[in-house]
Design an enzyme around this catalytic site. Structure first.
Site, PDB file in Angstrom:
ATOM      1  N   SER A 159      35.733  49.360  31.297  1.00 22.83           N
ATOM      2  CA  SER A 159      36.127  48.302  31.416  1.00 22.83           C
ATOM      3  C   SER A 159      37.098  47.794  30.257  1.00 22.83           C
ATOM      4  O   SER A 159      37.778  48.541  29.844  1.00 22.83           O
ATOM      5  CB  SER A 159      35.277  47.352  32.169  1.00 22.83           C
ATOM      6  OG  SER A 159      35.772  46.298  32.396  1.00 22.83           O
ATOM      7  N   ASP A 253      38.275  49.289  43.259  1.00 21.85           N
ATOM      8  CA  ASP A 253      38.265  48.339  41.933  1.00 21.85           C
ATOM      9  C   ASP A 253      39.548  48.022  41.875  1.00 21.85           C
ATOM     10  O   ASP A 253      40.597  48.584  41.742  1.00 21.85           O
ATOM     11  CB  ASP A 253      37.978  49.423  40.727  1.00 21.85           C
ATOM     12  CG  ASP A 253      37.923  48.536  39.264  1.00 21.85           C
ATOM     13  OD1 ASP A 253      38.142  47.312  39.269  1.00 21.85           O
ATOM     14  OD2 ASP A 253      37.412  49.041  38.384  1.00 21.85           O
ATOM     15  N   HIS A 283      33.916  48.536  40.676  1.00 26.45           N
ATOM     16  CA  HIS A 283      33.993  48.370  39.457  1.00 26.45           C
ATOM     17  C   HIS A 283      32.431  47.989  39.031  1.00 26.45           C
ATOM     18  O   HIS A 283      31.812  47.515  39.702  1.00 26.45           O
ATOM     19  CB  HIS A 283      34.938  47.031  39.181  1.00 26.45           C
ATOM     20  CG  HIS A 283      35.127  46.864  37.678  1.00 26.45           C
ATOM     21  ND1 HIS A 283      36.048  47.530  37.043  1.00 26.45           N
ATOM     22  CD2 HIS A 283      34.285  45.985  36.787  1.00 26.45           C
ATOM     23  CE1 HIS A 283      36.056  47.033  35.751  1.00 26.45           C
ATOM     24  NE2 HIS A 283      34.910  46.156  35.363  1.00 26.45           N
TER      25      HIS A 283
END
Length: 320
Positions: A159, A253, A283
């Site tokens: 991320s 995501d 995610h």
């Protein structure tokens, strides 16, 4: 790009998260939120997978001491080194939040892992996290003996940490070092600007629109910074010199299409890339392995470990 339905384990994980009164994140007191997440991390990290050794220490950073956690495999080494950057929107996350992921990565890859506790926004907006990430990578390259390293080096992140790993790879290429042999980016926060179908379709699954906006405001501060290649490497004019990459996205995501677009940019600039989309995942699934979590997280760690071994020229080890 996405399966007909979210994987049942990922759906169960979402259901558990929805029972926590945390969202939207931007409406919560940040100090309380971080404290609560530290408590959650403590419960999650009980009875962790065993590695050769761990060590919490500080290294010189651009703004003073920079905390890191060193994970070493069993054996005498020397080992390749992985510098790891955690996710959390540049606002949240810590050494504890990704402790299990780092332990599994050490066990699967046979590499030393240096997990970096970089400065967080909004107290420390862009480029503070980039400065810390690059400084930690320079330190790892310069302290091979301290790490029981062998000189081979990779960067990994998920991320926001995936963004930092990509930026460090870009900086290393542009500045002539340190030599980064490989980068692995797990649902990275790259290719942020522009319209992305995944952002329209999947915002609200794990990441709310209010939270994405809060992360952007807290870290980037302005649209001008978003056009800076050290904030979003997708903005770089030339990526041809960066390290070969593994890029992993999740089907459900909102960051999926940005990661895919970045993989395509790398390929267009001649960089070897392995791109995989876990089409039934969400995610954050990489940090939800094992009991009451998501089994495919183990699959992801094994994939990254195999790619690191290939990049470093190491033999694959049999798995139980």
């Amino acid at each position: 790009m996405q399966a007909p339905e979210i994987h049942p384990q990922a759906r169960e994980y979402l259901d558990r998260q929805e029972r926590l009164p945390l969202y939207p994140l931007r409406d919560r007191n940040l100090r309380f939120l971080r404290s609560l997440m530290r408590v959650t991390d403590w419960f999650q990290n009980r009875n962790p997978p065993v590695v050769g050794s761990t060590e919490d220490r500080t290294i010189p950073g651009p703004a003073g001491d920079l905390p890191v956690r060193l994970y070493r495999p069993d054996g005498d080494g020397p080992f390749p080194t992985v510098v790891f950057f955690h996710g959390g929107g540049f606002v949240l996350g810590s050494l504890g939040s990704h402790d299990l992921f780092c332990r599994h990565l050490v066990r699967e890859s046979g590499c030393v892992v240096v997990s970096v506790d970089y400065r967080l926004a909004p107290e420390h907006p862009f480029p503070a996290a980039v400065e810390d990430a690059y400084a930690a990578t320079e330190w790892a390259a310069a302290n091979v003996e301290t790490l029981s390293g062998d000189g081979r080096l990779a960067v990994v992140g998920d991320s926001a940490g995936g963004n930092l790993a990509a930026v460090v790879s870009l900086l290393a290429a542009e500045r002539g070092g340190p030599d980064v042999d490989y980068q692995a980016l797990v649902y990275p926060g790259v290719g942020i600007t522009g319209e992305r179908p995944s952002a329209e379709e999947h915002t609200g699954i794990v990441l709310l629109e209010e939270d994405l906006e809060w992360f952007r405001e807290s870290y980037f501060g302005s649209d001008l910074n978003l056009r800076n290649p050290y904030a979003d490497p997708f903005q770089a004019e030339d990526l041809s010199g960066v390290a070969p990459a593994t890029i992993i996205t999740a089907g459900f995501d909102p960051l999926r299409d940005g990661g895919k677009a970045y993989a395509e940019r790398l390929v267009a600039d001649g960089v070897p890339v392995r791109y995989d989309n876990y089409d039934d995942m969400i995610h954050g699934f990489a940090t939800a392995p094992g009991a009451n979590g998501i089994d495919r997280a183990h699959e992801l760690v094994a994939q990254i470990a195999d790619d690191l071994r290939d990049a470093f020229g190491l033999e694959a080890e049999p798995r139980e």
